[in-house]
Enzyme design. Structure first.
Site, PDB file in Angstrom:
ATOM      1  N   GLY A   1       0.798  -1.233   0.000  1.00 17.10           N
ATOM      2  CA  GLY A   1       0.000   0.000   0.000  1.00 17.10           C
ATOM      3  C   GLY A   1       0.822   1.271   0.000  1.00 17.10           C
TER       4      GLY A   1
ATOM      5  N   ASP B   1       1.215   3.409   4.858  1.00 13.45           N
ATOM      6  CA  ASP B   1       0.117   4.004   4.113  1.00 13.45           C
ATOM      7  C   ASP B   1      -1.014   4.429   5.049  1.00 13.45           C
ATOM      8  OD1 ASP B   1      -0.393   1.389   4.795  1.00 13.45           O
ATOM      9  OD2 ASP B   1      -1.149   0.773   2.828  1.00 13.45           O
TER      10      ASP B   1
ATOM     11  N   ASP C   1      -4.690   1.802  11.140  1.00 14.50           N
ATOM     12  CA  ASP C   1      -6.100   1.571  11.461  1.00 14.50           C
ATOM     13  C   ASP C   1      -6.190   1.216  12.957  1.00 14.50           C
ATOM     14  OD1 ASP C   1      -8.769   0.983  11.225  1.00 14.50           O
ATOM     15  OD2 ASP C   1      -8.517  -0.834  10.075  1.00 14.50           O
TER      16      ASP C   1
ATOM     17  N   LEU D   1       1.155  -2.225  12.935  1.00 14.82           N
ATOM     18  CA  LEU D   1       2.287  -1.314  13.160  1.00 14.82           C
ATOM     19  C   LEU D   1       2.981  -1.627  14.474  1.00 14.82           C
ATOM     20  CD1 LEU D   1       3.906   1.187  12.367  1.00 14.82           C
ATOM     21  CD2 LEU D   1       2.166   2.579  13.492  1.00 14.82           C
TER      22      LEU D   1
HETATM   23  P1  5GP Z   1      -4.190  -2.195  11.367  1.00 11.87           P
HETATM   24  O1  5GP Z   1      -3.295  -3.302  11.865  1.00 11.87           O
HETATM   25  O2  5GP Z   1      -3.701  -0.828  11.722  1.00 11.87           O
HETATM   26  O3  5GP Z   1      -5.621  -2.406  11.825  1.00 11.87           O
HETATM   27  O4  5GP Z   1      -4.296  -2.351   9.819  1.00 11.87           O
HETATM   28  C1  5GP Z   1      -3.283  -1.987   9.007  1.00 11.87           C
HETATM   29  C2  5GP Z   1      -3.509  -2.469   7.602  1.00 11.87           C
HETATM   30  O5  5GP Z   1      -4.884  -2.717   7.284  1.00 11.87           O
HETATM   31  C3  5GP Z   1      -3.063  -1.406   6.668  1.00 11.87           C
HETATM   32  O6  5GP Z   1      -1.659  -1.454   6.449  1.00 11.87           O
HETATM   33  C4  5GP Z   1      -3.856  -1.691   5.442  1.00 11.87           C
HETATM   34  O7  5GP Z   1      -3.220  -2.703   4.706  1.00 11.87           O
HETATM   35  C5  5GP Z   1      -5.158  -2.269   5.988  1.00 11.87           C
HETATM   36  N1  5GP Z   1      -6.211  -1.212   6.046  1.00 11.87           N
HETATM   37  C6  5GP Z   1      -6.740  -0.650   7.135  1.00 11.87           C
HETATM   38  N2  5GP Z   1      -7.656   0.272   6.791  1.00 11.87           N
HETATM   39  C7  5GP Z   1      -7.706   0.278   5.444  1.00 11.87           C
HETATM   40  C8  5GP Z   1      -8.472   1.032   4.488  1.00 11.87           C
HETATM   41  O8  5GP Z   1      -9.307   1.877   4.783  1.00 11.87           O
HETATM   42  N3  5GP Z   1      -8.226   0.766   3.193  1.00 11.87           N
HETATM   43  C9  5GP Z   1      -7.317  -0.157   2.783  1.00 11.87           C
HETATM   44  N4  5GP Z   1      -7.176  -0.334   1.470  1.00 11.87           N
HETATM   45  N5  5GP Z   1      -6.589  -0.882   3.642  1.00 11.87           N
HETATM   46  C10 5GP Z   1      -6.781  -0.660   4.980  1.00 11.87           C
END
Ligand code: 5GP
Length: 383
Positions: A249, A304, A307, A312
């Site tokens: 991403g 990118d 969430d 991370l």
């Molecule tokens: P986290 O571990 O912070 O919940 O998720 C991180 C990953 O989820 C991001 O690196 C991304 O790949 C995916 N992700 C989270 N939200 C979105 C979104 O709104 N759109 C897209 N395309 N990917 C997301």
């Protein structure tokens, strides 16, 4: 070019973002509204100058003049410009990059296509009177282009079909009053087809039906990425940081960010991980590890979107285990509403609402990565 209520275009007022904000400063989703919503006032011009459109031309065919008959009288005055006009970069091209004399990115792109195919063109070489009162022209129409070899005028409209009534009225009047004038109206749909046929311009929102709305248009993205690059350059002056991007991403963001950093970067490296899915294993899986040794180096992790922060969090733990001299995080998007893990974010591009976004590297089932803007995906497509 189309301007609501007035066919005689004024140059757009160019907007520039303020550079050099502060670290931690976020651009909020409210900041991220599409630029199309911003009305831009036409530049005032003295009536005396308004006899005809300016004769500045671009391309290799300068100096030729349109030869069509001017009709019953020359244009002596232009109606007062009373309406403001909203600028919509149709193809996502930044409005700031449209060179003179063009008033709109679509006109510039059209001129480039004509140049590529060696078709002689002139930009707005003349105005045709449409209405007179007491011997004075009170309404006129200035087509965008004249193609002398084809003896054809071309008017481009990028307005939605429902908004072209005024333009159609002027076209009808022009044909009635100046039947000798050969003019073609290039509608938005035809124009987009033409662009994609010749491989010009990135995908426009109108071409992607799966999109609910554009959240961050190209111009805002570029401006903010430039600001982040300036901040990093300032903070790391005298150092040579290693930039680490998390695939896939991050591709667009990394590519633009690294080019807006004005200090030498020691290295650019990438990792690929499986996203945290709360599968009980408590960890993300590393699919591609670092190629660089980061021990004792200043590392900037480039993401990118953050969430829940769980992915991370795991990556940061992993990188810390390699004992870098320093470790900071730069993320383009911050979906703070869904945060679970308390991760430190040092540089944030935009804080966005709890919506699933695509574009500028971000995908949905591997699609939409090549959109030049960030958009919200239609809800009914999500599982
Ligand atoms: P986290 O571990 O912070 O919940 O998720 C991180 C990953 O989820 C991001 O690196 C991304 O790949 C995916 N992700 C989270 N939200 C979105 C979104 O709104 N759109 C897209 N395309 N990917 C997301």
């Amino acid at each position: 070019m189309t301007s609501p209520g007035n066919g005689i275009g004024a140059k757009p007022k160019r907007r520039r973002g303020s550079r050099g904000g502060r670290r931690h400063k976020k651009a909020t989703a409210a900041n991220a509204e599409p630029q199309a919503a911003e009305p831009i006032a036409p530049a005032a011009k003295p009536q005396a100058e308004l006899e005809t459109k300016p004769k500045r031309r671009r391309g290799g065919q300068r100096g030729k003049k349109a030869t069509a008959d001017a009709g019953p009288s020359r244009v002596t005055a232009r109606p007062p410009l009373t309406t403001t006009r909203a600028r919509t970069p149709v193809t996502g091209a930044p409005t700031e990059d449209v060179p003179a004399p063009f008033a709109h990115p679509a006109e510039y792109e059209f001129a480039r296509i004509l140049d590529f195919y060696g078709i002689t063109w002139q930009y707005e070489p003349r105005s045709f009177p449409l209405r007179w009162e007491q011997g004075h022209v009170t309404e006129a129409f200035t087509p965008d282009f004249y193609l002398p070899d084809l003896n054809m005028y071309v008017e481009i409209t990028t307005l939605k079909t429902g908004l072209t009534a005024e333009k159609n009225r002027k076209m009808r009047l022009l044909k009635q009053l100046h039947p000798e004038v050969n003019i073609k109206l290039l509608k938005k749909r035809d124009y987009l087809r033409l662009l994609s046929k010749y491989g010009y311009g990135p995908l426009a929102p109108e071409q992607v039906p799966e999109i609910d709305r554009v959240l961050i248009p190209v111009t805002k993205l570029q401006r903010r990425v430039g600001e982040l690059g300036a901040l990093i350059s300032h903070d790391y002056a005298g150092k040579e940081p290693v930039l680490i991007g998390i695939l896939r991403g991050v591709i667009c963001f990394m590519s633009d960010l690294m080019r807006s950093i004005s200090i030498p970067a020691a290295a650019v490296d990438f990792m690929s991980v499986s996203s945290y899915e709360g599968n009980g294993s408590g960890a993300v899986r590393i699919l591609k590890d670092l190629d660089e040794n980061i021990k004792g180096r200043d590392v900037i992790l480039v993401e990118d979107i953050v969430d829940t922060g769980m992915t991370l969090n795991h990556i940061l733990e992993y990188l810390q285990s390699k004992r870098p001299a320093s470790l900071r995080v730069c993320t383009l998007l911050d979906k703070q509403a869904r945060r679970i893990a308390n991760v430190p974010l040092d540089y944030i591009g935009f804080e966005i609402p709890d919506e699933f976004v695509v574009g500028y590297g971000l995908d949905f089932r591997q699609r939409f990565r090549n959109l030049p803007f960030i958009a919200v995906l239609k809800h009914d497509l999500l599982p």
